[in-house]
Design a protein around this motif. Structure first.
Motif, PDB file in Angstrom:
ATOM      1  N   SER A  86       0.839  -1.190   0.000  1.00 59.46           N
ATOM      2  CA  SER A  86       0.000   0.000   0.000  1.00 59.46           C
ATOM      3  C   SER A  86       0.882   1.251   0.000  1.00 59.46           C
ATOM      4  O   SER A  86       2.019   1.220   0.489  1.00 59.46           O
ATOM      5  N   PRO A  87       0.387   2.379  -0.531  1.00 66.93           N
ATOM      6  CA  PRO A  87       1.163   3.633  -0.460  1.00 66.93           C
ATOM      7  C   PRO A  87       1.522   4.002   0.976  1.00 66.93           C
ATOM      8  O   PRO A  87       2.606   4.534   1.231  1.00 66.93           O
ATOM      9  N   HIS A  88       0.626   3.708   1.916  1.00 65.30           N
ATOM     10  CA  HIS A  88       0.909   4.039   3.315  1.00 65.30           C
ATOM     11  C   HIS A  88       2.071   3.207   3.851  1.00 65.30           C
ATOM     12  O   HIS A  88       2.913   3.719   4.612  1.00 65.30           O
ATOM     13  N   LEU A  89       2.138   1.938   3.470  1.00 64.06           N
ATOM     14  CA  LEU A  89       3.249   1.093   3.902  1.00 64.06           C
ATOM     15  C   LEU A  89       4.562   1.593   3.314  1.00 64.06           C
ATOM     16  O   LEU A  89       5.587   1.656   4.004  1.00 64.06           O
ATOM     17  N   ASP A 121      -4.532  -1.178   9.731  1.00 64.38           N
ATOM     18  CA  ASP A 121      -5.498  -1.232   8.628  1.00 64.38           C
ATOM     19  C   ASP A 121      -5.006  -0.419   7.433  1.00 64.38           C
ATOM     20  O   ASP A 121      -5.206  -0.818   6.277  1.00 64.38           O
ATOM     21  N   ALA A 122      -4.375   0.726   7.702  1.00 65.19           N
ATOM     22  CA  ALA A 122      -3.865   1.561   6.613  1.00 65.19           C
ATOM     23  C   ALA A 122      -2.626   0.948   5.974  1.00 65.19           C
ATOM     24  O   ALA A 122      -2.441   1.014   4.754  1.00 65.19           O
ATOM     25  N   LEU A 123      -1.772   0.344   6.796  1.00 65.66           N
ATOM     26  CA  LEU A 123      -0.549  -0.261   6.271  1.00 65.66           C
ATOM     27  C   LEU A 123      -0.839  -1.504   5.444  1.00 65.66           C
ATOM     28  O   LEU A 123      -0.215  -1.728   4.397  1.00 65.66           O
ATOM     29  N   LYS A 154      10.051   6.376   6.058  1.00 61.62           N
ATOM     30  CA  LYS A 154      10.172   7.144   7.297  1.00 61.62           C
ATOM     31  C   LYS A 154      10.947   6.352   8.348  1.00 61.62           C
ATOM     32  O   LYS A 154      11.792   6.912   9.069  1.00 61.62           O
ATOM     33  N   GLU A 194      -5.927   1.074  13.756  1.00 63.25           N
ATOM     34  CA  GLU A 194      -6.117   2.032  12.661  1.00 63.25           C
ATOM     35  C   GLU A 194      -4.888   2.096  11.771  1.00 63.25           C
ATOM     36  O   GLU A 194      -5.000   2.096  10.538  1.00 63.25           O
ATOM     37  N   GLU A 195      -3.707   2.122  12.377  1.00 63.05           N
ATOM     38  CA  GLU A 195      -2.477   2.182  11.593  1.00 63.05           C
ATOM     39  C   GLU A 195      -2.262   0.891  10.812  1.00 63.05           C
ATOM     40  O   GLU A 195      -1.882   0.910   9.634  1.00 63.05           O
ATOM     41  N   ALA A 224       5.360   4.642   2.404  1.00 59.57           N
ATOM     42  CA  ALA A 224       5.751   5.871   3.107  1.00 59.57           C
ATOM     43  C   ALA A 224       6.267   5.556   4.512  1.00 59.57           C
ATOM     44  O   ALA A 224       7.240   6.164   4.984  1.00 59.57           O
ATOM     45  N   LYS A 225       5.629   4.610   5.186  1.00 54.03           N
ATOM     46  CA  LYS A 225       6.041   4.234   6.542  1.00 54.03           C
ATOM     47  C   LYS A 225       7.449   3.646   6.531  1.00 54.03           C
ATOM     48  O   LYS A 225       8.266   3.942   7.426  1.00 54.03           O
TER      49      LYS A 225
END
Length: 520
Positions: free
Chosen positions: A79-82, A271-273, A88, A268-269, A84-85
């Motif tokens: 996922s894009p969130h993963l 689920d996004a990752l 970081k 919540e985090e 980016a994580k």
């Protein structure tokens, strides 16, 4: 047409045969339309959809950017969130890792024996022990916990962790320096006074304690034998308390990730990752674990010699937990019943008649991994002695047979890591229930395996049914907590979330699943 390599013995003293063989090989590479040939493929997605960072030295770790060339299955996309994580977190590892001012300051604070309020950097140290599969699952679990809590992950370098795996983070090391001041940390156990469970039991820790009164470190005993207080790690109130401790030292031989999904603070985090809950380990293991060049050589040489030209590659991982099953006709029948019943391999003709190959009949290469060679020899003999009912050709291969598991031995672990990786390059997998070796292979390959049922101790016949198709490629958390942290009573944690369910191979265990595929 795929032409197998062969040797010509030439008695005339000339060089013509060698020249001809080299030309034939070059022509084969140029003309082959088989997508399994690494050098015949279109440019692969070497960054795995952005999962991997770009710009690392390719010569020092060839597997990181070459592995996608060897896979027919490109795997799930992160996922894009993963993505980016991960970028970081890499920056955090560089800023706070070994050989930085922040790390040196944190080490000095550790030596004082007291934690500090609002430290610049916090750490989790993952102890490496047990078999290679356990070590991979443990480090992957520790990394996800570190990423969720903004901690630097440092991995205990013992048991060849520095010789089997490339560094995953650019510009820094994930290996704990050998001068780490907690000299006896590798011997920490359930009885260690500084374990979180013991400090709770002895009232050394309390939720309202000021940061200045907290210890400099806490030991997290999350091993298979952990007790009730140790399992409070999986409670939200306890996570709030642990967040104020600068150094955490974690020992586990388990894949604890399903337990993290049950923590409300992380949901919540997570689920996004990981919108695809059945691909968490798939992303973690492909991101973190890249074979060093020596191990990668073992993988690629064997792949090209025995597997690359096959139309279908079937991996069979046989793990016998009971020494009495090392040479069992019942387990041999279980394996063959599974692959024939599920149409993974063609059945054999009952007589010595020959079946003419059908036009376009496929070839199958079977890769077997086991500590012993008995099952391999029997299955290989079957497909040599008799023709297949379909006329297709089946070759059977086993890279090694070490006899018994040898913890911490470099040559043994190197071959084990190579064989896990080779299994992950197969199109279809059959694994053994309970086995962390198989868990790693299926996660790397992104495959839902067929799983051989674990045999009972008093085995008198082949298990029936012999195997089942796993609902998820995720590993099983073998020893989860069964506690409702809010109500402070026992609870079936496999019935709380639709994507955290009981395993099929270990009925009391937990695993992450796609709720649409899970049937209970």
């Amino acid at each position: 047409m795929a032409v197998p390599p062969f040797v010509v013995v030439y008695g005339g003293g000339g060089v013509a045969p060698a020249v001809w063989i080299a030309a034939a090989r070059a022509r084969l590479r140029r003309d082959s339309g088989d997508g399994s040939f690494p050098y015949a493929r279109s440019p692969p997605d070497k960054l795995l959809g952005g999962l991997l960072p770009d710009g690392l030295d390719e010569r020092s770790c060839r597997s990181r950017y070459e592995s996608s060339m060897y896979r027919r299955n490109p795997g799930r996309r992160p996922s894009p969130h993963l993505i980016a994580k991960l970028r970081k977190h890499e920056e955090l590892q560089r800023r706070c890792g070994p050989n930085t001012n922040a790390y040196n300051l944190a080490i000095e604070q550790l030596r004082t024996g007291r934690s500090v309020g609002s430290p610049e950097c916090k750490y989790v140290v993952s102890i490496s022990y047990r078999g290679l599969g356990n070590r991979i699952l443990a480090a992957a679990s520790a990394f996800l916990y570190a990423a969720l809590t903004d901690r630097v992950l440092l991995v205990d370098p013992s048991n060849e962790m520095d010789e089997l795996f490339c560094e995953p983070f650019p510009g820094t090391t994930w290996l704990l320096p050998r001068d780490f001041p907690l000299a006896s940390y590798t011997n920490f156990s359930i009885d260690t006074a500084e374990s979180y469970g013991n400090m709770l039991r002895n009232k050394v820790l309390s939720a309202d304690a000021p940061a200045a009164e907290l210890p400099a470190f806490a030991y997290l005993h999350l091993d298979h034998d952990y007790g009730h207080e140790d399992k409070m790690f999986f409670c939200d109130d306890d996570q709030r308390l642990l967040s104020n401790v600068q150094w955490l030292v974690m020992r586990t031989d388990l894949y604890t990730v399903p337990g993290l999904f049950l923590l409300t603070a992380f949901q919540e985090e997570l689920d996004a990752l990981f919108p695809e809950r059945d691909a968490v380990f798939h992303h973690l293991v492909r991101y973190l674990f890249h074979p060093t060049n020596h191990v990668w050589g073992l993988v690629t040489r064997y792949y090209r010699a025995y597997l690359a030209r096959a139309d279908l590659r079937l991996g069979i991982q046989v793990r016998n937990f009971d020494p009495r099953h090392a040479q069992s006709p019942h387990i041999l029948q279980q394996i063959t019943s599974c692959v024939w019943r599920e149409k993974l391999l063609p059945e054999l003709l009952a007589t010595e008649e020959h079946a003419a190959p059908a036009p376009g009949a496929r070839s199958t290469a079977v890769l077997m991994t086991s500590l012993r060679s008995w099952y391999y020899e029997r299955i290989k003999g079957m497909y040599w002695d008799r023709a297949t009912a379909t006329g297709e050709d089946v070759s059977v291969h086993q890279p090694s047979h070490e006899g018994q598991q040898q913890f911490g031995k470099r040559s043994h672990d190197g071959r084990a890591w190579a064989e896990m990786y080779l299994l992950s390059l197969c199109d279809v997998l059959v694994t053994s229930g309970w086995s962390t070796f198989g868990y790693v292979a299926q996660g790397l390959g992104g495959a839902r395996p067929w799983v051989l049922h674990k045999q009972p101790e008093n085995l008198t016949s082949a298990p029936d049914p012999p195997c089942f198709r796993d609902v998820s490629m995720e590993p099983c958390f073998h020893a989860p907590h069964v506690y409702d942290c809010k109500m402070k009573r026992g609870m079936d944690t496999g019935e709380v979330l639709p994507h955290v369910r009981h395993c099929q191979d270990v009925s009391w265990g937990l695993k992450l699943v796609d709720p649409k595929l899970y049937k209970g």
